[in-house]
Design an enzyme around this catalytic site. Structure first.
Site, PDB file in Angstrom:
ATOM      1  N   HIS A  55       0.797  -1.226   0.000  1.00  0.00           N
ATOM      2  CA  HIS A  55       0.000   0.000   0.000  1.00  0.00           C
ATOM      3  C   HIS A  55       0.832   1.281   0.000  1.00  0.00           C
ATOM      4  O   HIS A  55       0.320   2.341  -0.321  1.00  0.00           O
ATOM      5  CB  HIS A  55      -1.026   0.002   1.146  1.00  0.00           C
ATOM      6  CG  HIS A  55      -0.468   0.002   2.524  1.00  0.00           C
ATOM      7  ND1 HIS A  55      -0.435  -1.130   3.318  1.00  0.00           N
ATOM      8  CD2 HIS A  55       0.040   0.999   3.286  1.00  0.00           C
ATOM      9  CE1 HIS A  55       0.069  -0.826   4.498  1.00  0.00           C
ATOM     10  NE2 HIS A  55       0.366   0.451   4.502  1.00  0.00           N
ATOM     11  N   ASP A 102      -1.293  -7.683   0.357  1.00  0.00           N
ATOM     12  CA  ASP A 102      -0.649  -6.389   0.587  1.00  0.00           C
ATOM     13  C   ASP A 102       0.861  -6.580   0.712  1.00  0.00           C
ATOM     14  O   ASP A 102       1.443  -6.428   1.779  1.00  0.00           O
ATOM     15  CB  ASP A 102      -1.235  -5.748   1.847  1.00  0.00           C
ATOM     16  CG  ASP A 102      -0.744  -4.326   2.059  1.00  0.00           C
ATOM     17  OD1 ASP A 102      -0.209  -3.728   1.112  1.00  0.00           O
ATOM     18  OD2 ASP A 102      -0.913  -3.814   3.187  1.00  0.00           O
ATOM     19  N   SER A 194       4.007  -0.191   9.072  1.00  0.00           N
ATOM     20  CA  SER A 194       3.558  -0.923   7.892  1.00  0.00           C
ATOM     21  C   SER A 194       4.740  -1.437   7.079  1.00  0.00           C
ATOM     22  O   SER A 194       5.759  -0.760   6.945  1.00  0.00           O
ATOM     23  CB  SER A 194       2.712  -0.022   7.002  1.00  0.00           C
ATOM     24  OG  SER A 194       1.462   0.226   7.567  1.00  0.00           O
TER      25      SER A 194
END
Length: 250
Positions: A55, A102, A194
């Site tokens: 992402h 992802d 992330s």
């Protein structure tokens, strides 16, 4: 919903509920920087390739020449070695709406030089079991209420959560490309973590992906991209001396 990449001001504190960590204990850990500021985590898988969350790519694709990994340091935006990005490859099943797959395979321009603070990590081929204890590291926010990233690398230990239980909590489908872990008050990955590693027995099992409203809900699990579900994809896209791992965890 995504545990977004983010940069912020620093204090000598922590990933939410974490402890200070030494890069020598987690030498696969990377910091992805944009314009010199930490935005995400990542993991070394070979001398020329790394893994991170997909992402960040959509948000930063136009600035790929401003992106680089920092390796081999316990300090955010300080020390270690810098590695420009040549290109990245998203999993073909990547879905921005559902957060499926992802994951991004990233090639660096200048190779990682192995040493005590820089090492690749093996990729898990089998999903972990419920209640297995995993290690998460990162330089992200240490307080979900304030945009303050950690000055030093942080580490936490959390348990794998049953997929059905995770689905009940979120009231949505948790697919085979996802692994849930957590449900510990004030302890977990947050913004800026992330793309970072979820590790069990020195094998990369997951990549920090998303959770409910970022990381502001302390009683819900975090969701990670499941590395075993994309093992063959990674192996086909990354041209490296692949570190084979056993199917079973040690």
């Amino acid at each position: 919903m995504i545990a977004a990449c983010s940069a912020g001001r620093s204090v000598p504190e922590r990933i939410v509920g974490g402890e200070n960590a030494k890069i020598e204990d987690f030498p696969y850990q990377l910091s992805l920087e944009r314009h010199g500021m930490h935005i995400c985590g990542g993991s070394i898988i070979s001398k020329n390739y790394a893994l991170t969350a997909a992402h960040w790519c959509g948000r930063n694709a136009r600035d790929i020449d401003q992106l680089r990994f920092r390796a081999g340091t316990s300090l955010r935006e300080q020390g270690g070695s810098l590695h420009d990005i040549t290109y990245y490859i998203l999993h073909p099943g990547r879905n921005k709406l559902t957060n499926d797959y992802d994951i991004s395979v990233v090639k660096v321009n200048n190779s990682f030089v192995y040493g005590s603070a820089v090492q690749p990590i093996a990729l898990a081929q089998k999903d972990p079991l419920t209640y297995d204890v995993a290690v998460v590291t990162g330089f992200g926010w240490f307080d979900p209420a304030t945009p303050i990233t950690a000055e030093r690398l942080q580490v936490i230990r959390i348990s794998i959560i049953d997929r059905e239980k995770c689905e009940d909590i979120y009231d949505r489908n948790i697919t085979k490309s996802m692994i849930c872990a957590g449900i510990i008050e004030n302890k977990g990955a947050c913004f800026g973590d992330s793309g970072g590693p979820l590790v069990i027995d020195h094998k990369l099992v997951g990549i920090v992906s998303w959770t409910k409203s970022g990381c502001r809900h302390p009683h819900v699990p975090q969701v990670y991209a499941a590395v075993p579900s994309v093992y063959d994809f990674i192996k086909s896209k990354a041209e490296f001396d692949f570190i084979e791992s056993n199917d079973e965890f040690d």
